[in-house]
Design a protein around this motif. Structure first.
Motif, PDB file in Angstrom:
ATOM      1  N   GLY A 114      16.533  33.701   3.746  1.00 23.76           N
ATOM      2  CA  GLY A 114      16.472  35.111   3.181  1.00 23.76           C
ATOM      3  C   GLY A 114      15.397  35.938   3.701  1.00 23.76           C
ATOM      4  O   GLY A 114      15.488  37.094   3.569  1.00 23.76           O
ATOM      5  N   LEU A 115      14.397  35.575   4.275  1.00 23.80           N
ATOM      6  CA  LEU A 115      13.268  36.240   4.880  1.00 23.80           C
ATOM      7  C   LEU A 115      13.723  36.846   6.208  1.00 23.80           C
ATOM      8  O   LEU A 115      14.469  36.104   6.868  1.00 23.80           O
ATOM      9  N   SER A 116      12.881  37.880   6.524  1.00 25.68           N
ATOM     10  CA  SER A 116      13.274  38.514   7.935  1.00 25.68           C
ATOM     11  C   SER A 116      12.836  37.525   9.101  1.00 25.68           C
ATOM     12  O   SER A 116      12.084  36.497   8.931  1.00 25.68           O
ATOM     13  N   ARG A 117      13.267  37.792  10.365  1.00 29.34           N
ATOM     14  CA  ARG A 117      13.129  37.162  11.595  1.00 29.34           C
ATOM     15  C   ARG A 117      11.673  36.954  11.759  1.00 29.34           C
ATOM     16  O   ARG A 117      11.419  35.566  12.134  1.00 29.34           O
ATOM     17  N   HIS A 129      13.916  27.406  21.112  1.00 30.11           N
ATOM     18  CA  HIS A 129      14.732  27.126  22.444  1.00 30.11           C
ATOM     19  C   HIS A 129      15.533  25.946  21.924  1.00 30.11           C
ATOM     20  O   HIS A 129      16.702  25.556  22.704  1.00 30.11           O
ATOM     21  N   LEU A 130      15.458  25.392  20.619  1.00 28.19           N
ATOM     22  CA  LEU A 130      16.425  24.095  20.151  1.00 28.19           C
ATOM     23  C   LEU A 130      17.507  24.761  19.432  1.00 28.19           C
ATOM     24  O   LEU A 130      18.456  24.029  19.190  1.00 28.19           O
ATOM     25  N   PHE A 131      17.617  26.061  19.226  1.00 29.52           N
ATOM     26  CA  PHE A 131      18.560  26.737  18.218  1.00 29.52           C
ATOM     27  C   PHE A 131      19.488  27.483  19.457  1.00 29.52           C
ATOM     28  O   PHE A 131      19.326  28.062  20.239  1.00 29.52           O
ATOM     29  N   ASP A 132      20.537  27.676  18.747  1.00 31.35           N
ATOM     30  CA  ASP A 132      21.845  28.301  19.319  1.00 31.35           C
ATOM     31  C   ASP A 132      21.983  29.771  18.768  1.00 31.35           C
ATOM     32  O   ASP A 132      21.649  29.947  17.805  1.00 31.35           O
ATOM     33  N   GLY A 133      22.864  30.354  19.559  1.00 27.77           N
ATOM     34  CA  GLY A 133      23.227  31.936  19.089  1.00 27.77           C
ATOM     35  C   GLY A 133      21.803  32.632  19.017  1.00 27.77           C
ATOM     36  O   GLY A 133      21.000  32.592  19.714  1.00 27.77           O
ATOM     37  N   PRO A 134      21.899  33.352  17.667  1.00 25.28           N
ATOM     38  CA  PRO A 134      20.686  34.278  17.269  1.00 25.28           C
ATOM     39  C   PRO A 134      19.422  33.323  17.197  1.00 25.28           C
ATOM     40  O   PRO A 134      18.350  33.786  16.970  1.00 25.28           O
ATOM     41  N   GLY A 135      19.780  32.081  17.057  1.00 23.35           N
ATOM     42  CA  GLY A 135      18.505  30.922  16.581  1.00 23.35           C
ATOM     43  C   GLY A 135      18.392  31.186  15.090  1.00 23.35           C
ATOM     44  O   GLY A 135      18.132  30.139  14.670  1.00 23.35           O
ATOM     45  N   TYR A 136      17.983  32.451  14.554  1.00 22.36           N
ATOM     46  CA  TYR A 136      17.811  32.630  13.092  1.00 22.36           C
ATOM     47  C   TYR A 136      18.678  33.689  12.707  1.00 22.36           C
ATOM     48  O   TYR A 136      18.862  34.670  13.263  1.00 22.36           O
ATOM     49  N   VAL A 137      19.298  33.147  11.627  1.00 23.59           N
ATOM     50  CA  VAL A 137      20.111  34.383  10.872  1.00 23.59           C
ATOM     51  C   VAL A 137      19.576  34.574   9.484  1.00 23.59           C
ATOM     52  O   VAL A 137      19.294  33.958   8.542  1.00 23.59           O
ATOM     53  N   CYS A 138      18.968  36.053   9.204  1.00 23.95           N
ATOM     54  CA  CYS A 138      18.392  36.444   7.836  1.00 23.95           C
ATOM     55  C   CYS A 138      19.730  36.768   7.095  1.00 23.95           C
ATOM     56  O   CYS A 138      20.663  37.680   7.472  1.00 23.95           O
ATOM     57  N   ILE A 149      27.945  33.303   8.660  1.00 23.72           N
ATOM     58  CA  ILE A 149      27.415  32.546   9.823  1.00 23.72           C
ATOM     59  C   ILE A 149      28.489  32.127  10.580  1.00 23.72           C
ATOM     60  O   ILE A 149      28.439  31.985  11.738  1.00 23.72           O
ATOM     61  N   ALA A 150      29.471  31.413   9.917  1.00 22.33           N
ATOM     62  CA  ALA A 150      30.319  30.531  10.588  1.00 22.33           C
ATOM     63  C   ALA A 150      31.497  31.480  11.222  1.00 22.33           C
ATOM     64  O   ALA A 150      31.517  31.330  12.669  1.00 22.33           O
ATOM     65  N   GLY A 151      31.940  32.484  10.733  1.00 13.19           N
ATOM     66  CA  GLY A 151      32.806  33.307  11.207  1.00 13.19           C
ATOM     67  C   GLY A 151      32.453  34.521  12.117  1.00 13.19           C
ATOM     68  O   GLY A 151      32.599  34.687  13.255  1.00 13.19           O
ATOM     69  N   ASP A 152      31.496  35.441  11.679  1.00 14.56           N
ATOM     70  CA  ASP A 152      30.952  36.402  12.201  1.00 14.56           C
ATOM     71  C   ASP A 152      29.988  36.263  13.395  1.00 14.56           C
ATOM     72  O   ASP A 152      29.835  36.816  14.243  1.00 14.56           O
ATOM     73  N   VAL A 153      29.097  35.160  12.951  1.00 18.29           N
ATOM     74  CA  VAL A 153      28.144  34.916  14.072  1.00 18.29           C
ATOM     75  C   VAL A 153      28.519  33.976  15.058  1.00 18.29           C
ATOM     76  O   VAL A 153      28.216  34.249  16.198  1.00 18.29           O
ATOM     77  N   PHE A 154      29.204  33.130  14.870  1.00 15.03           N
ATOM     78  CA  PHE A 154      29.534  32.078  15.678  1.00 15.03           C
ATOM     79  C   PHE A 154      31.098  31.936  15.704  1.00 15.03           C
ATOM     80  O   PHE A 154      31.433  31.030  16.822  1.00 15.03           O
ATOM     81  N   GLY A 155      31.921  32.495  15.243  1.00 17.88           N
ATOM     82  CA  GLY A 155      33.427  32.654  15.490  1.00 17.88           C
ATOM     83  C   GLY A 155      34.194  31.326  15.251  1.00 17.88           C
ATOM     84  O   GLY A 155      35.079  30.919  15.904  1.00 17.88           O
ATOM     85  N   LEU A 156      33.559  30.463  14.154  1.00 19.83           N
ATOM     86  CA  LEU A 156      34.058  29.309  13.891  1.00 19.83           C
ATOM     87  C   LEU A 156      35.082  29.109  12.440  1.00 19.83           C
ATOM     88  O   LEU A 156      34.588  29.982  11.757  1.00 19.83           O
ATOM     89  N   GLY A 157      35.544  28.174  12.339  1.00 24.10           N
ATOM     90  CA  GLY A 157      36.184  28.147  10.986  1.00 24.10           C
ATOM     91  C   GLY A 157      35.377  27.511   9.932  1.00 24.10           C
ATOM     92  O   GLY A 157      34.326  26.920  10.430  1.00 24.10           O
ATOM     93  N   LEU A 158      35.619  27.792   8.728  1.00 25.62           N
ATOM     94  CA  LEU A 158      34.598  27.171   7.893  1.00 25.62           C
ATOM     95  C   LEU A 158      34.371  25.539   7.778  1.00 25.62           C
ATOM     96  O   LEU A 158      33.477  25.213   7.315  1.00 25.62           O
ATOM     97  N   ASP A 159      35.579  24.907   8.150  1.00 25.79           N
ATOM     98  CA  ASP A 159      35.276  23.326   8.158  1.00 25.79           C
ATOM     99  C   ASP A 159      34.710  22.950   9.572  1.00 25.79           C
ATOM    100  O   ASP A 159      34.740  21.808   9.764  1.00 25.79           O
TER     101      ASP A 159
END
Length: 232
Positions: A114-117, A129-138, A149-159
């Motif tokens: 919940g806190l900012s970047r 460097h160990l994290f993917d995409g934006p690394g951190y999502v607020c 996080i699942a759909g908008d950030v990574f384009g993945l299904g919820l499962d």
């Protein structure tokens, strides 16, 4: 070489209470009780993993303060700064090893909270460097953030995404969406998670081993993450 998992593609790890020690619940509890309020499981549930505008108002109400939510948050964060000076923020035991296990299985990893970047950059920046995409999502503006996080950030299904969190409100959202979930709760949050029927509760990050990750993957592939079986 580890065998690729069937369904899971990403593990989303909450920052405070999972990767870092919890410096929020103790201060919230003191904020409320030092002013004559009662801090119990229901109070904690109303405050944690809420957008700041809601959490601040709930804290003021629980503490019996005649201030706005924004003013309550200003007081709270000043008190938290003093708490952190005596109880430094640090990665929890097993955090680095957990990330390594997840990556060794071919899964992407992201951190959220919940806190900012800058909170992530300050305390986990050396691990960026160990994290993917934006690394951190607020997630403050769209808590708990599972669908985003699942759909908008990574384009993945919820499962396809496994969430690891210490707060029952996130578990509740995961259950409603039938999203893979592991709870790493405090004492208050454990009771709520047990009531929700969380199947996998752990007391340490070491318990999130390859066997457990493969169990969650099999449940996701079978479409039954939350449907049956007692808490493990």
């Amino acid at each position: 070489m580890h065998q690729r998992l069937d369904r899971l593609r990403l593990v989303a790890l909450n920052i405070d209470g999972v990767l870092l020690n919890d410096t929020f619940s103790p201060v919230i509890g003191a904020f409320v009780t030092s002013r004559g309020g009662v801090y119990d499981a229901e109070t904690e549930r109303r405050i944690l993993s809420q957008p700041r505008r809601i959490a601040g108002g709930e804290m003021a109400r629980a503490a019996g303060l005649d201030v706005t939510g924004e003013q309550a948050l200003e007081i709270y964060f000043a008190e938290r700064d003093r708490y952190v000076a005596e109880h430094p923020i640090r990665p929890l035991p097993g955090a680095a090893e957990l990330i390594a296990r997840v990556r060794d299985l071919g899964l992407a990893v992201v951190c959220y909270g919940g806190l900012s970047r800058p909170h992530f950059d300050t305390h986990l920046g050396a691990w960026a460097h160990l994290f993917d995409g934006p690394g951190y999502v607020c997630t403050d503006s769209f808590r708990p953030g599972i669908k985003e996080i699942a759909g908008d950030v990574f384009g993945l299904g919820l499962d396809q995404v496994l969430f690891v969190d210490d707060v029952a409100r996130v578990a509740e959202a995961a259950k409603a969406l039938d999203v893979p979930f592991i709870g790493h709760p405090s004492s208050f949050q454990r009771a709520f998670m047990e009531e929700l029927g969380v199947r996998h509760l752990v007391d340490s990050l070491d318990a999130i081993d390859e066997e457990l990750l493969r169990t969650l993957d099999a449940q996701a592939a079978a479409g039954g993450v939350w449907r049956t079986a007692p808490v493990s």
